[in-house]
Design a protein around this motif. Structure first.
Motif, PDB file in Angstrom:
ATOM      1  N   ALA A 165       0.828  -1.208   0.000  1.00  0.00           N
ATOM      2  CA  ALA A 165       0.000   0.000   0.000  1.00  0.00           C
ATOM      3  C   ALA A 165       0.861   1.257   0.000  1.00  0.00           C
ATOM      4  O   ALA A 165       0.375   2.348  -0.294  1.00  0.00           O
ATOM      5  N   ASN A 166       2.155   1.100   0.298  1.00  0.00           N
ATOM      6  CA  ASN A 166       3.059   2.258   0.347  1.00  0.00           C
ATOM      7  C   ASN A 166       3.704   2.535  -1.006  1.00  0.00           C
ATOM      8  O   ASN A 166       3.755   3.682  -1.439  1.00  0.00           O
ATOM      9  N   CYS A 167       4.177   1.479  -1.705  1.00  0.00           N
ATOM     10  CA  CYS A 167       4.923   1.720  -2.947  1.00  0.00           C
ATOM     11  C   CYS A 167       4.376   0.935  -4.141  1.00  0.00           C
ATOM     12  O   CYS A 167       4.819   1.144  -5.265  1.00  0.00           O
ATOM     13  N   GLY A 168       3.466   0.018  -3.926  1.00  0.00           N
ATOM     14  CA  GLY A 168       2.853  -0.697  -5.047  1.00  0.00           C
ATOM     15  C   GLY A 168       3.563  -1.964  -5.476  1.00  0.00           C
ATOM     16  O   GLY A 168       3.072  -2.685  -6.348  1.00  0.00           O
ATOM     17  N   VAL A 184      10.830  -3.960  -1.387  1.00  0.00           N
ATOM     18  CA  VAL A 184      11.322  -2.742  -2.051  1.00  0.00           C
ATOM     19  C   VAL A 184      11.444  -1.606  -1.045  1.00  0.00           C
ATOM     20  O   VAL A 184      12.509  -1.024  -0.870  1.00  0.00           O
ATOM     21  N   CYS A 185      10.357  -1.285  -0.334  1.00  0.00           N
ATOM     22  CA  CYS A 185      10.396  -0.150   0.599  1.00  0.00           C
ATOM     23  C   CYS A 185      10.473  -0.583   2.061  1.00  0.00           C
ATOM     24  O   CYS A 185      10.482   0.251   2.962  1.00  0.00           O
ATOM     25  N   LYS A 186      10.510  -1.905   2.273  1.00  0.00           N
ATOM     26  CA  LYS A 186      10.706  -2.485   3.618  1.00  0.00           C
ATOM     27  C   LYS A 186       9.512  -2.271   4.563  1.00  0.00           C
ATOM     28  O   LYS A 186       9.654  -2.459   5.769  1.00  0.00           O
TER      29      LYS A 186
HETATM   30 ZN   LIG Z   1       6.604  -1.145  -0.550  1.00  0.00          ZN
END
Ligand SMILES: [Zn+2]
Length: 331
Positions: A165-168, A184-186
């Motif tokens: 939900a943060n980076c897709g 990816v965004c941890k």
């Molecule tokens: Zn992410």
């Protein structure tokens, strides 16, 4: 304003989705050796869910916990979740089957009830039944129903959280199915439980009940609504009653709660002390709201109300809050 605090013990009332017997072993979900040992146990069983619907083995009663090997026999799962351990130590998993594992014969759903007719091709010994019907018809014992509620709620979350939900980016399953992680965004993502307040406003010997247009004919029930961010349970109770019925309330007391896996709520049952009497319905959520005297509510429970009005089904916590009040609780 002082809020009453009615809760002195676990008021389970024995209602649906209560009494899950599993030890969730949440402290061992990250232990691969522990999980591998559980999977290899011959008594390991699993709940199977396909297209948000549990698969039951036919029989009296139906059996919702199937041998773990059934997953492979049906073509494998999208993911497995450790629901917990039975008192015997036997593990219970939930497996989310791919949509193609089942087929649909028909769909009579009406927006309130899930009436899809799904089946497992070539497996007459298995049937798919929506969880609401399983509960209403008492198709499985209460402990199994609580396990099915746990399984359905978390399977529903997984089925809709494949992407961050943060980076897709795609997320992957961790902690035996109790977390999803984005490489990816941890960001770590945890299963949701959506709190809902459900309550009676009380005015002396009367309580406030309302009905939504989608309710079964003649049924009146407790008002309810989702908690919003930044709100206490007590504030949500007062806001919802005021928004839906125009009644101002003072003290709020907690009665009991109920997991409600449609799809993943926790119903928080309360009583609220009314400070005004004139009902003004919002016309959107409710089509009617009325004050009911105790003897009228009793008649509704006993199906002898002169207008044919009915109390909510015992599956719902509203039934039990109403019964609690009727029996003098919260006074
Ligand atoms: Zn992410």
């Amino acid at each position: 304003m002082e809020d009453a605090f009615f809760k002195t013990a676990d008021r389970s009332f024995g209602f649906c989705f209560h009494g899950n017997p599993l030890d969730r072993s949440s402290d061992r979900r990250e232990d691969p050796a522990f999980l591998a040992a559980l999977r290899s146990r011959p008594d390991a069983r699993t709940v199977l869910i396909a297209r948000d619907m549990p698969i039951l083995a036919r029989g009296e009663p139906r059996e919702p916990l199937l041998p773990l090997a059934t997953i492979g026999a049906l073509g494998g799962s999208r993911l497995e979740i450790l629901l917990g351990l039975e008192p015997s130590g036997a593990p219970v998993f939930a497996a989310l089957l791919p949509d193609v594992a089942v087929e649909q014969r028909a769909d009579h759903s009406d927006g309130f009830l899930d009436r899809r007719e799904l089946f497992v091709p070539g497996r007459e010994d298995l049937e798919l039944v929506d969880l609401r019907s399983i509960a209403v018809q008492g198709l499985v014992p209460p402990a199994a129903l609580a396990i099915l509620g746990e399984a359905k709620a978390i399977a529903h979350w997984h089925a809709r959280h494949g992407f961050c939900a943060n980076c897709g980016a795609p997320t992957r399953v961790a902690a035996a199915g109790w977390r999803r992680e984005c490489d990816v965004c941890k960001t770590q993502h945890f299963p949701r439980t959506d709190p809902v307040v459900i309550m009676l406003a009380i005015d002396g010997e009367r309580c406030l009940l309302g009905r939504q247009a989608r309710f079964p004919k003649n049924m009146y029930s407790a008002l309810a609504g989702f908690l919003e961010p930044g709100e206490t349970i007590e504030e949500a109770v007062r806001r919802e009653i005021h928004e839906e019925a125009g009644i101002a309330c003072g003290a709020v007391g907690y009665v009991a709660s109920q997991p409600w896996p449609f799809p993943a709520s926790l119903m928080i049952g309360c009583l609220a002390s009314a400070q005004s009497r004139e009902i003004r319905i919002d016309g959107q959520e409710l089509e009617d709201a009325r004050w009911f005297e105790r003897n009228e509510v009793r008649a509704m429970f006993e199906k002898r109300h002169p207008e044919g009005l009915l109390a909510p089904h015992p599956m719902a916590i509203a039934h039990h809050i109403l019964r609690f009040w009727l029996d003098g609780g919260g006074a």
